[in-house]
Design an enzyme around this catalytic site. Structure first.
Site, mmCIF file in Angstrom:
data_model
loop_
_atom_site.group_PDB
_atom_site.id
_atom_site.type_symbol
_atom_site.label_atom_id
_atom_site.label_comp_id
_atom_site.label_asym_id
_atom_site.label_seq_id
_atom_site.Cartn_x
_atom_site.Cartn_y
_atom_site.Cartn_z
ATOM 1 N N ARG A 74 -10.040 0.579 8.179
ATOM 2 C CA ARG A 74 -9.668 -0.483 8.561
ATOM 3 C C ARG A 74 -10.757 -1.512 9.328
ATOM 4 O O ARG A 74 -10.490 -2.781 9.709
ATOM 5 C CB ARG A 74 -8.425 -0.250 9.519
ATOM 6 N N ARG A 107 -0.645 -9.365 13.502
ATOM 7 C CA ARG A 107 -1.146 -8.378 12.302
ATOM 8 C C ARG A 107 -1.753 -8.738 11.150
ATOM 9 O O ARG A 107 -2.985 -8.166 10.820
ATOM 10 C CB ARG A 107 -0.326 -7.232 11.790
ATOM 11 N N LYS A 119 0.657 -1.239 -0.128
ATOM 12 C CA LYS A 119 -0.128 -0.034 0.064
ATOM 13 C C LYS A 119 0.739 1.249 0.130
ATOM 14 O O LYS A 119 0.753 2.100 -0.844
ATOM 15 C CB LYS A 119 -1.058 0.015 1.130
ATOM 16 N N ARG A 171 11.704 -5.532 5.329
ATOM 17 C CA ARG A 171 11.272 -4.265 4.992
ATOM 18 C C ARG A 171 12.212 -3.429 6.034
ATOM 19 O O ARG A 171 12.552 -3.577 7.241
ATOM 20 C CB ARG A 171 9.793 -3.852 5.304
ATOM 21 N N ARG A 217 10.732 -1.143 11.377
ATOM 22 C CA ARG A 217 9.610 -0.885 12.326
ATOM 23 C C ARG A 217 9.398 -1.936 13.518
ATOM 24 O O ARG A 217 9.544 -3.235 13.193
ATOM 25 C CB ARG A 217 8.354 -0.648 11.516
#
Ligand code: AP5
Length: 216
Positions: free
Chosen positions: A88, A171, A13, A127, A160
């Site tokens: 969400r 998640r 996203k 990431r 993160r």
């Protein structure tokens, strides 16, 4: 034009939002980036949100709706926005409809990025993110030119806290339980388009641009 990018954690996203917002001159409003800035700034909202984010669960709907209403109401968003990570839950989607309905606006397209769960975990654990300009990289798929340094602004990249494997699994479960129903919600409104998010990033971008291009 007002767009929503919908998809599980790691679907791309943020990667796509930066490109699509540039192409169509939209304000890119990422609920995750806004929340992380609140956490860094030590605001009340940041303090309330941090424990939910670190655990990989959702920040309460009321806090998110108030926060996003402020950002959607800024002059920079008056020409159209691209929502990334919001809504969400069905309650957030209904709240969004109410708030933008009052402004005489609507959601024109919801882009649903579809990626199998197995691929998402490796995307997220690899990431690296820029805390200054929010650019995203991947240690294997999309490495920065210089290790751990942002190509765009030179800031040191970080991992993160919610990109640790155990939190990633929470998640993903949260996404399927609470955000998954939005696919049915928006399909019922006739605005949802599925895009294969496991393709190379440029192909994903081209598919989204084709859906959003103005019709003659
Ligand atoms: P948020 O920041 O929104 O996280 P997320 O939805 O989990 O999404 P991500 O940012 O992790 O992934 P992405 O889809 O943007 O993927 P990316 O482009 O980076 O939310 C964080 C937390 O904040 C939530 O858990 C929650 O606590 C809270 N929150 C936020 N919004 C909320 C809301 N509305 N309500 C309640 N709580 C909320 O890509 C991932 C990686 O894959 C990168 O390394 C990238 O380089 C790579 N990649 C991207 N595309 C491709 C591709 N096509 N092929 C191969 N690799 C790719």
């Amino acid at each position: 034009m007002n767009l929503v990018l919908l998809g599980p954690p790691g679907a791309g996203k943020g990667t796509q939002a930066a490109r699509i917002a540039r192409t169509f001159a939209l304000a890119h409003l990422s609920s995750g980036d806004i929340l992380r800035a609140e956490v860094r700034g030590g605001s009340d909202l940041g303090r309330q949100a941090q424990s939910f984010m670190n655990a990989g669960t959702l920040v309460p709907d009321g806090l998110i709706l108030d926060m996003m209403a402020v950002h959607m109401g800024t002059p920079g968003a008056s020409g159209g926005f691209l929502l990334d990570g919001f809504p969400r839950t069905v309650a957030q989607a209904e709240g969004l409809d109410r708030k933008i309905g009052l402004l005489g606006r609507r959601v024109d397209h919801v882009i649903h990025l579809v990626v199998p769960d197995g691929e998402l975990e490796s995307r997220l654990t690899g990431r690296r993110s820029c805390p200054a300009c929010n650019a995203v990289f991947h240690v294997a798929n999309n490495p920065p030119k210089q290790a751990d340094v942002c190509d765009q602004c030179g800031t040191m990249l970080v991992q993160r806290p919610d990109d640790q494997a155990a939190v990633v699994r929470t998640r993903l479960a949260t996404y399927h339980e609470l955000t998954g129903p939005l696919v049915t919600y928006y399909r019922g409104k006739g605005v949802l388009a599925d895009v294969d998010g496991s393709q190379a990033p440029d192909r994903v971008t081209a598919a989204i641009e084709a859906i959003c291009a103005p019709r003659p």
